[in-house]
Design a protein around this motif. Sequence first.
Motif, PDB file in Angstrom:
ATOM      1  N   MET A   1      -0.616  -1.722  14.190  1.00 54.32           N
ATOM      2  CA  MET A   1       0.358  -2.334  13.278  1.00 54.32           C
ATOM      3  C   MET A   1       1.265  -3.289  14.035  1.00 54.32           C
ATOM      4  SD  MET A   1       1.378   0.719  10.641  1.00 54.32           S
ATOM      5  CE  MET A   1       0.122   1.628   9.748  1.00 54.32           C
TER       6      MET A   1
ATOM      7  N   ILE B   1       0.591  -7.085   4.921  1.00 51.21           N
ATOM      8  CA  ILE B   1       0.349  -5.791   4.269  1.00 51.21           C
ATOM      9  C   ILE B   1       1.484  -4.850   4.643  1.00 51.21           C
ATOM     10  CG2 ILE B   1      -1.190  -3.796   4.067  1.00 51.21           C
ATOM     11  CD1 ILE B   1      -3.496  -5.624   4.905  1.00 51.21           C
TER      12      ILE B   1
ATOM     13  N   ILE C   1      -9.103  -1.955   9.224  1.00 50.33           N
ATOM     14  CA  ILE C   1      -8.858  -3.399   9.062  1.00 50.33           C
ATOM     15  C   ILE C   1      -9.075  -4.125  10.371  1.00 50.33           C
ATOM     16  CG2 ILE C   1      -7.035  -5.109   8.639  1.00 50.33           C
ATOM     17  CD1 ILE C   1      -5.907  -3.142   6.514  1.00 50.33           C
ATOM     18  N   ARG C   2      -8.604  -3.544  11.465  1.00 50.53           N
ATOM     19  CA  ARG C   2      -8.746  -4.203  12.774  1.00 50.53           C
ATOM     20  C   ARG C   2     -10.217  -4.299  13.204  1.00 50.53           C
ATOM     21  NH1 ARG C   2      -4.466  -6.579  11.764  1.00 50.53           N
ATOM     22  NH2 ARG C   2      -2.471  -5.671  12.420  1.00 50.53           N
TER      23      ARG C   2
ATOM     24  N   TYR D   1      -3.717 -12.818   1.661  1.00 48.38           N
ATOM     25  CA  TYR D   1      -2.568 -11.933   1.868  1.00 48.38           C
ATOM     26  C   TYR D   1      -1.844 -12.371   3.143  1.00 48.38           C
ATOM     27  CZ  TYR D   1      -4.684  -8.803  -1.589  1.00 48.38           C
ATOM     28  OH  TYR D   1      -5.221  -8.275  -2.743  1.00 48.38           O
TER      29      TYR D   1
ATOM     30  N   THR E   1      -4.903  -9.775   9.973  1.00 53.58           N
ATOM     31  CA  THR E   1      -3.830  -9.805   8.973  1.00 53.58           C
ATOM     32  C   THR E   1      -2.644  -8.965   9.441  1.00 53.58           C
ATOM     33  OG1 THR E   1      -5.471 -10.025   7.209  1.00 53.58           O
ATOM     34  CG2 THR E   1      -3.249  -9.345   6.560  1.00 53.58           C
ATOM     35  N   THR E   2      -1.442  -9.491   9.276  1.00 48.32           N
ATOM     36  CA  THR E   2      -0.229  -8.789   9.712  1.00 48.32           C
ATOM     37  C   THR E   2      -0.033  -7.514   8.893  1.00 48.32           C
ATOM     38  OG1 THR E   2       0.815 -10.871  10.338  1.00 48.32           O
ATOM     39  CG2 THR E   2       2.265  -8.968  10.031  1.00 48.32           C
ATOM     40  N   ILE E   3       0.186  -6.382   9.590  1.00 51.42           N
ATOM     41  CA  ILE E   3       0.390  -5.084   8.937  1.00 51.42           C
ATOM     42  C   ILE E   3       1.713  -4.495   9.426  1.00 51.42           C
ATOM     43  CG2 ILE E   3      -0.527  -2.772   8.526  1.00 51.42           C
ATOM     44  CD1 ILE E   3      -3.291  -3.861   9.275  1.00 51.42           C
TER      45      ILE E   3
ATOM     46  N   GLY F   1      -2.344   5.567   6.455  1.00 51.44           N
ATOM     47  CA  GLY F   1      -2.021   4.238   6.977  1.00 51.44           C
ATOM     48  C   GLY F   1      -2.624   3.944   8.331  1.00 51.44           C
TER      49      GLY F   1
ATOM     50  N   MET G   1       2.341  -1.101   4.715  1.00 47.85           N
ATOM     51  CA  MET G   1       1.459   0.066   4.729  1.00 47.85           C
ATOM     52  C   MET G   1       2.248   1.369   4.867  1.00 47.85           C
ATOM     53  SD  MET G   1      -1.905   0.808   4.800  1.00 47.85           S
ATOM     54  CE  MET G   1      -2.799  -0.552   5.586  1.00 47.85           C
TER      55      MET G   1
ATOM     56  N   THR H   1       0.856  -1.194   0.000  1.00 45.53           N
ATOM     57  CA  THR H   1       0.000   0.000   0.000  1.00 45.53           C
ATOM     58  C   THR H   1       0.887   1.237   0.000  1.00 45.53           C
ATOM     59  OG1 THR H   1      -1.579  -1.267   1.321  1.00 45.53           O
ATOM     60  CG2 THR H   1      -1.944   1.098   1.140  1.00 45.53           C
TER      61      THR H   1
ATOM     62  N   THR I   1      -5.372   0.973   8.969  1.00 43.85           N
ATOM     63  CA  THR I   1      -5.095  -0.099   9.932  1.00 43.85           C
ATOM     64  C   THR I   1      -6.247  -0.249  10.923  1.00 43.85           C
ATOM     65  OG1 THR I   1      -2.703   0.264   9.749  1.00 43.85           O
ATOM     66  CG2 THR I   1      -3.474  -0.877  11.715  1.00 43.85           C
TER      67      THR I   1
END
Length: 527
Positions: free
Chosen positions: A505, A454, A472-473, A451, A483-485, A465, A456, A409, A469
Amino acid sequence: MEEPKEFLSMFTEGKPEYIQTFYQTVSQNIDTTIFIVKKTEKAAEYVFENTDRLLGIPAEKFYHNDPSDTNELYGKIMEILRSERPKEQKRWEIECFNKTFGQTMWLSVTCSPVIFGTEEKYIFSFSNLTEERLIRRALSEAANAASQASAAKSRFLSNMSHDIRTPMNAIMGFAALAQKNIGDMNKVSGYLQKILSSGKLLLELMKDVLEMSLLESGKMVIKESENDLREIFQETYNVVSEEMEKRQLNFYMDLENLHNTHVICDSTHLNQILMNLLSNSMKFTPAGGSVTLTLSQADSSLEGWGNFEIRVKDTGIGISQQFLPRVFDSFEREVNSTVNKIPGTGLGMSITKAIVELMNGMIDVKSQKGQWTEFTVTFFFPLVQTHALQAEPDSGENADFTNTRILLTEDNELNREIATEILTGYGFQIETAENGQIAVEMLSKSSPGYYDLILMDIQMPVMNGHQATRAIRQLEDPALSKTTIVAMTANAFHEDEQAALDCGMDGFITKPIDVDLLIKKLKEILG
């Protein structure tokens, strides 16, 4: 000579009682003390009672002309009272040490002839100028310091302009030459190597400015952990020795006088101190010279603590005795980089000193112009009782990331291209999103596990970013929301890293991308 009370009665006799109170109150509360002296006598006839408060000398001493008083101020006042009487008003100043107050004092003295009835007398007034003088001196010193700081910053900006333009000129020039000679791989390879070297130099200049900004804002954080000093020094030696060899310098390291190697310290900043000192020695030592790095341990009276001394000595151009006290000042260089052709901001040693002090250490420098320079750093580190330190995670070298999919991203097209080329070279499968909103949408439409990670960016249009995040959380599907960011950003301060972690993150990587560190970090995160 009339007694003081009898003299005062000249003004108060026949007057209401409050008049006497008035004179006494005035004499006790004003910041000027008055002496009245007959023309024919050498001692005071009347003295305000505030001399004790203002001068530290009781009024009685002036009535009796006490010869036993050794206070320099008392002697100066008596000298004036005994001096030849002026025919008209006269003013002068006294500067002397007041033993009672333990400080130098400045007094303004005015002498005026007056007639009381038929008698000619003199009124001496003493006003304390000490506070005014001290304020003026402090303002003058502050103005001089500000002027020197402004001049140093002006020199710094001039040097920075030169030091930034030099590698930028090389980067642009060799890039143009590489494009022109695209078919000659030998030439292009040489040009690319010089572009990389210039880029590294430019990055070092930027790091210095960022470090100084962190230090001045008080945002630099010391992170202590268990470390092996011998390993830290050996790693530093391995990194620096190749550059020393290129510069035709003899590089020695001495760790012989070392009894305890396992300590609690900030290994990152300790390494930075070593690198700054060694880089400084390399810059100012001509080919054929030598640089010696020594770590020794002295006796410590603190149980459980080790007293460690680091020395970096070179046989370089040395530092003049005049400049030596300013070595650790910000923006200061003995000779401008435009003159001696040695790049730098003049911040390296001030940054080093600040970090040493943050780690509760001390740093000192000695030098002989034209012969040698030696920096000495002293630390007290807590000793680790057990030697079972955790092994450092291995690097990403030889790692296989085939079938590992990353959602990159990043709003900047060039940055997306660079990161994609680097990551695909290690086997990663890359998909890209131009901002945080697109990344959230792509993840939401994917199946769990599609995925693996990510990467970011932080500063992006539409949705940054941090916002992406958090979004997404909060996804309903727990498999997608976890998912790992990892942040990959040019925001390089500690608070930027903390802000990334606070919003959810899992890691933090700074730009420009250091490929080795990037792959090592991804291997750690992905397991």
